[in-house]
Scaffold this motif. Structure first.
Motif, PDB file in Angstrom:
ATOM      1  N   LEU A   1      21.088  25.806 -25.909  1.00  0.00           N
ATOM      2  CA  LEU A   1      20.917  25.812 -24.517  1.00  0.00           C
ATOM      3  C   LEU A   1      21.911  26.348 -23.709  1.00  0.00           C
ATOM      4  O   LEU A   1      21.441  27.086 -22.795  1.00  0.00           O
ATOM      5  N   MET A   2      22.919  26.483 -24.055  1.00  0.00           N
ATOM      6  CA  MET A   2      24.134  27.345 -23.451  1.00  0.00           C
ATOM      7  C   MET A   2      23.754  28.829 -23.509  1.00  0.00           C
ATOM      8  O   MET A   2      24.092  29.340 -22.595  1.00  0.00           O
ATOM      9  N   GLY A   3      23.343  29.212 -24.799  1.00  0.00           N
ATOM     10  CA  GLY A   3      23.080  30.449 -24.946  1.00  0.00           C
ATOM     11  C   GLY A   3      21.764  31.074 -24.462  1.00  0.00           C
ATOM     12  O   GLY A   3      21.230  32.121 -24.632  1.00  0.00           O
ATOM     13  N   HIS A   4      21.018  29.763 -23.568  1.00  0.00           N
ATOM     14  CA  HIS A   4      19.745  30.382 -23.110  1.00  0.00           C
ATOM     15  C   HIS A   4      18.750  30.760 -24.320  1.00  0.00           C
ATOM     16  O   HIS A   4      17.771  31.546 -24.083  1.00  0.00           O
ATOM     17  N   HIS A   5      18.953  29.972 -25.341  1.00  0.00           N
ATOM     18  CA  HIS A   5      17.465  30.143 -26.301  1.00  0.00           C
ATOM     19  C   HIS A   5      16.723  29.029 -26.020  1.00  0.00           C
ATOM     20  O   HIS A   5      17.089  28.048 -26.125  1.00  0.00           O
ATOM     21  N   PRO A   6      15.453  29.487 -25.931  1.00  0.00           N
ATOM     22  CA  PRO A   6      14.492  28.204 -25.757  1.00  0.00           C
ATOM     23  C   PRO A   6      14.360  27.566 -27.046  1.00  0.00           C
ATOM     24  O   PRO A   6      14.379  28.123 -28.272  1.00  0.00           O
ATOM     25  N   LEU A   7      14.081  26.152 -26.924  1.00  0.00           N
ATOM     26  CA  LEU A   7      14.265  25.465 -28.072  1.00  0.00           C
ATOM     27  C   LEU A   7      12.658  25.371 -28.663  1.00  0.00           C
ATOM     28  O   LEU A   7      11.488  25.571 -27.814  1.00  0.00           O
ATOM     29  N   ASN A   8      12.476  25.559 -30.243  1.00  0.00           N
ATOM     30  CA  ASN A   8      11.206  25.493 -30.765  1.00  0.00           C
ATOM     31  C   ASN A   8      11.065  23.841 -30.700  1.00  0.00           C
ATOM     32  O   ASN A   8      11.842  23.255 -30.468  1.00  0.00           O
ATOM     33  N   ALA A   9       9.774  23.661 -31.307  1.00  0.00           N
ATOM     34  CA  ALA A   9       9.422  22.498 -31.488  1.00  0.00           C
ATOM     35  C   ALA A   9      10.047  21.383 -32.168  1.00  0.00           C
ATOM     36  O   ALA A   9      10.563  20.262 -31.753  1.00  0.00           O
ATOM     37  N   SER A  10      10.707  21.861 -33.391  1.00  0.00           N
ATOM     38  CA  SER A  10      11.441  21.081 -34.159  1.00  0.00           C
ATOM     39  C   SER A  10      12.990  20.838 -33.457  1.00  0.00           C
ATOM     40  O   SER A  10      13.496  19.718 -33.306  1.00  0.00           O
ATOM     41  N   GLU A  11      13.559  21.740 -32.751  1.00  0.00           N
ATOM     42  CA  GLU A  11      14.398  21.848 -32.039  1.00  0.00           C
ATOM     43  C   GLU A  11      14.433  20.637 -30.685  1.00  0.00           C
ATOM     44  O   GLU A  11      15.596  19.892 -30.519  1.00  0.00           O
ATOM     45  N   MET A  12      13.450  20.544 -30.583  1.00  0.00           N
ATOM     46  CA  MET A  12      13.113  19.717 -29.230  1.00  0.00           C
ATOM     47  C   MET A  12      13.035  18.353 -29.841  1.00  0.00           C
ATOM     48  O   MET A  12      13.575  17.452 -28.996  1.00  0.00           O
TER      49      MET A  12
END
Lengths: 376, 608
Positions: free
Chosen positions: B571-582
């Motif tokens: 999140l700090m690196g502004h990478h959108p989370l994919n489904a499994s990370e969510m």
């Protein structure tokens, strides 16, 4: 300013830029921001804009990824994300799925890891969507003809497509006139008909018609055949005008390779080496095997002739992606020749395997022999 | 004798007013154009004929506004009068009208037709330089006309057109408006244009157009040019550059804007063709990078397209554009030698345009690249200053990546350029290609980690357990772990993703939604040559929380903490989370709270 406004602003800025890494970076940032906003509308727009920037900025793999997302979104919710945004002959928004589809089918065969059935299914999917929306199949036949050529299918298959192309009517989704003329020029090249290519290219060469990629690719296509046909004045003219158009955009990696061949053939191997070094990074970073193939071919013959001329080693910066044997930037020409030849062989073998024939490797060998400097 | 047009005149007028011409005001332009053409035609016969156009506005006996437009041009014979009318009747196709634009008589007829937009009747009295009969032509909007001739030596050679205002067109006969239109279209004409109303007569055109004057000194020329710019555009400019091109016979002045323009805004150039205003747009006359100037130019040769907003994209135009571009380029280069302070001021306003030029032009690039400003992790500075402080030019191609690494880079006092702005990435890529002896590195966050300090042997032993578990936990997310020492120490972990990883993440994202066909294509695409699709989570050994985690022996706590640190770093690196990370974020948080409530407790104070 909300993040959604920020996405629109990024896209607007991107579209004002020439195709290249800056434009691509702005689009990628827009896509990431749009995803963070969880707003499908802006995420879709951002990916559509990115598809275009990627195709014309020499990043077709990124175009495929963005395009696949948009197709899925459009199929799931056709009302909000229609595959055609044209109504009664008028565009409602910019680029849509039907229009981008041409770029996707044009670029797919350049990836050796995409299989023949996948490429054929993609073409048929494009056809189905054009038919479902009631548009002419002219662009489909054009891309199908090219696909046949790239995949080494016979002249009959190509001829059938070009006939269908000619007979299909031009409508809203037809390529611009310059692009279509350029396609006709290509069909002459495929039959090694330089005179036909040259005369059909006249309106493009004179600058009467043009667009984002034409006459850039047209001039590059003509330069070697012109030189081989003994038409040195024209060849030099095409080079002077055309190389300038291509030298700042990695989308033209293959075209630049043709100019490098030409400069070497016309007797200036040193200049050719300088050009080769300058653009080698593009080929090194290229995801599409076809671009690397054409560029490495130019390197192969260049180092072959340097070695034959008794030049044992040269200094050259080597992109970190490439494992060309070297001693702190000093390259032995003979081993560079072998390295590039091996790379090309590996790539064309992969294409042959994918295509189910040996046309690409045979075509490559013939062309390498034909582009050797005339003094040899 | 009465004749009948062979066409539907109403249709033609509609066609002209709605398609070929943008506003009724063009009738003034067309009358002026006819006058100008007639005067040049007369000069072919009488070389020293000076020429004169007079426009008079008055009220008719019936109280309707009237215009009398007189030129001292070549005039028409009776036969020519019929010829131009037959031209009108020839075809109603717009294409045929366009072709006629090359021939004087045809053009004359079409131009005159536009007057029907504002007048129901046109009376033309003309006397040709070739014959002495005065020809009177009276045409009506219903499509009928009369022609008669008479002998009258008191009528001078030339043409006079009488218009009487149509109902509803009074606005277009307003003296102030007509005056403005004449100045607008004909203000640069090289012979007198007089305008007469009840309030008297005046000459409307600018006599001293700077490029027609020989100045004694450069300063005098500069002052005249600047004053001319103010007069034409009503504003002051930063500077001006005279423009000349033999090809296209172009003369003019480019004015450098005193503010930074938006690159998408349309430039308002004033382009004259044979001294008549052609357009206020003409996008393709200057090279695309010249968006920092607005200019006034006259060309005697270029061919406008039908809409008049651009010129035919032919070789003449290309050469003209090159010549005008090189005048601007030459100006910048000479400024570098004569007045560097002024150049710096110009660059601070227009660096975007200068960068755009440098992308295309190798020689210019070499001269200017060191002066151009960039945003860097060490602040905003010119590339020259940056190169003085840094042996290697490191840059990241996007603002996002820069944001991810700027803090860390600054903490290590490493210079990194943010090349996420217009042209920057292209310029730096070019710099590397043009100067093989300079090192230019396009870096991503993984390269940054190469400069982080390694742990010593004992520290490594201590941290081994954490890294081992973390590797296992993050394996499904294609993420390896490592541990190093870096600043700032309040950062527990950094997610390091190279271009390849970012590409793979976006590819996976598309695959999540794609159908079978596209899913299989994307899988094959991912299956590419030596792509390293593993990202890296680099723990920060100097971070107190990480130290506590190393001392923890509860494997479950370590597992949960690693998962949360991973998501936080993403999140700090502004990478959108994919489904499994969510999913990880959702279940992980619950598990962690649960574990804290069950008494085990997470390592204190780690939630930021």
């Amino acid at each position: 300013m909300t993040d959604i406004d920020k996405v629109s602003e990024l896209l607007e800025q991107a579209e004002a830029l020439p195709y290249g890494p800056s434009r691509m970076a702005l689009c990628e940032e827009a896509v990431r921001l749009a995803d963070e906003c969880k707003d499908d509308r802006v995420a879709y727009d951002a990916r559509m804009t990115m598809t275009e920037a990627a195709v014309f900025g020499g990043r077709p793999e990124k175009a495929l990824v963005a395009f696949a997302w948009c197709v899925a979104k459009s199929d799931a919710d056709p009302e909000n994300f229609p595959e055609s945004t044209a109504l009664a002959g008028i565009w409602l928004t910019g680029v849509d799925i039907l229009w981008s589809y041409k770029w996707i089918t044009l670029n797919s065969p350049g990836f050796s890891q995409i299989s023949r059935p996948q490429i054929e299914t993609t073409l048929e999917d494009m056809k189905r969507r054009y038919e479902a929306n009631g548009f002419s199949l002219r662009p489909y036949w054009m891309e199908k003809a090219r696909t046949h050529y790239y995949m080494g299918d016979g002249q009959d298959a190509i001829d059938e497509c070009t006939r269908e192309f000619r007979d299909a009517k031009r409508d809203l989704y037809a390529d611009c006139e310059a692009c279509e003329m350029n396609f006709v020029v290509e069909t002459y090249h495929w039959r090694d008909d330089y005179d036909g290519a040259l005369s059909s290219a006249q309106p493009l060469v004179s600058g009467q018609k043009g667009c984002a990629e034409v006459p850039h690719v047209t001039l590059a296509g003509l330069v070697i055949p012109a030189f081989q046909a003994g038409d040195a004045d024209n060849a030099e003219r095409f080079f002077r005008r055309g190389y300038d158009m291509c030298k700042s955009n990695r989308d033209f990696t293959s075209e630049v390779a043709k100019y490098i061949d030409y400069v070497r053939m016309s007797g200036d191997a040193t200049k050719a080496l300088g050009m080769f070094e300058q653009h080698l990074g593009w080929a090194a970073e290229s995801f599409a095997a076809s671009e690397r193939q054409r560029y490495f071919e130019a390197g192969w013959t260049l180092f072959e002739e340097l070695a034959e001329d008794g030049v044992e080693s040269v200094s050259m910066r080597i992109p970190r992606e490439l494992s060309i044997p070297n001693d702190d930037g000093h390259i032995e020409t003979a081993s560079a020749r072998d390295w590039f030849r091996n790379e090309v062989t590996e790539i064309v073998d992969a294409f042959d395997k994918r295509n189910g024939n040996t046309v690409v490797s045979e075509r490559t060998l013939t062309e390498r022999l034909a582009t050797r400097s005339p003094s040899r | 004798m009465e004749h009948k047009f062979q066409i539907n005149l109403g249709g033609i007028i509609d066609l002209l007013s709605n398609h070929l011409y943008s506003s009724p005001s063009v009738y003034v332009r067309e009358l002026l154009q006819n006058g100008v053409d007639a005067i040049s035609a007369r000069r072919h016969v009488e070389a020293d004929h000076e020429g004169h156009i007079a426009i008079q506005l008055a009220m008719s006996d019936m109280g309707r506004p009237q215009m009398v437009f007189t030129d001292s041009g070549v005039g028409l014979t009776e036969a020519e009068t019929h010829q131009f009318l037959s031209t009108i009747g020839e075809s109603s196709k717009r294409g045929a009208l366009e072709e006629r634009r090359d021939d004087f008589i045809g053009q004359f007829g079409i131009g005159l037709l536009s007057c029907f937009i504002v007048s129901d009747e046109i009376l033309m009295v003309t006397r040709s330089v070739k014959g002495d009969a005065v020809v009177e032509w009276r045409g009506r909007a219903d499509g009928t006309y009369d022609v008669s001739t008479r002998q009258d030596d008191s009528v001078p050679v030339g043409t006079t057109v009488f218009l009487s205002c149509k109902e509803g067109c009074e606005d277009w006969f307003e003296p102030e408006r007509v005056r403005e239109l004449i100045i607008n279209y004909g203000g640069l004409l090289p012979f007198p244009i007089t305008f007469e109303t009840d309030h008297g007569a005046e000459q409307l055109n600018i006599a001293d157009v700077p490029w027609r004057v020989d100045f004694a000194t450069k300063q005098a020329e500069w002052r005249a040019n600047m004053a001319f710019g103010k007069r034409v555009f009503g504003q002051d400019f930063f500077d001006c550059v005279p423009l000349h091109s033999t090809v296209g016979e172009v003369n003019g002045i480019a004015y450098i804007l005193p503010y930074t323009p938006s690159p998408t805004a349309k430039r308002a150039h004033r382009v004259y063709l044979k001294n008549m205003l052609l357009s206020e747009a003409s996008d393709n006359l200057l090279p695309p990078w010249a968006f920092f100037v607005t200019c006034v130019v006259n060309t005697n040769q270029l061919r406008p397209v039908a809409s008049r907003e651009a010129f035919y994209e032919d070789e003449t135009l290309q050469q003209t554009r090159d010549a005008l571009g090189s005048a601007l380029r030459q100006y910048l280069i000479s400024l570098k030698n004569t007045d560097p302070d002024r150049l710096y001021a110009l660059i601070s306003l227009h660096y975007r345009a200068i960068k755009a030029l440098a992308v295309y032009d190798d020689e210019f690039f070499e001269l200017f690249i060191d002066m151009l400003p960039f945003e860097t992790s060490l602040g905003r500075m010119s590339l020259g200053d940056f190169r003085e402080q840094n042996d290697i030019i490191r840059y990241v191609p996007s603002i996002d990546t820069f944001r991810q690494i700027a803090q860390v880079a600054a903490s290590q006092s490493m210079g990194v350029i943010n090349a996420g702005y217009s042209y920057d990435a292209d310029l730096l890529e070019k710099f590397g290609a043009m100067f093989p002896n300079e090192t230019v590195e396009r870096i991503d966050s993984t390269d940054l980690a190469d400069d982080f300090e390694d742990l010593d042997f004992d520290e490594r032993e201590d941290a081994f357990e954490l890294v081992k578990i973390a590797d296992l936990v993050l394996q499904p997310f294609k993420c390896r772990t490592d541990i190093k020492k870096f600043e700032p120490s309040d950062l527990p972990a950094l997610y390091l993703a190279g271009d390849d990883v970012n590409f793979m993440r976006s590819l996976e994202q598309s695959k999540e939604v794609a159908d079978e066909h596209w899913g299989s294509i994307l899988s094959n695409l991912a299956n590419s040559r030596n792509v390293d699709s593993y990202a890296q989570l680099c723990f920060n050994f100097t971070n107190p929380l990480v130290r506590k985690l190393i001392r923890t022996h509860d494997r479950e706590i370590i597992r949960l903490s690693v998962q949360m640190l991973y998501v936080q770093a993403l999140l700090m690196g502004h990478h959108p989370l994919n489904a499994s990370e969510m999913a990880l974020l959702n279940t992980g948080l619950i598990d962690l709270i649960d574990s804290a409530l069950s008494g085990g407790g997470p390592p204190g104070g780690w939630v930021q």
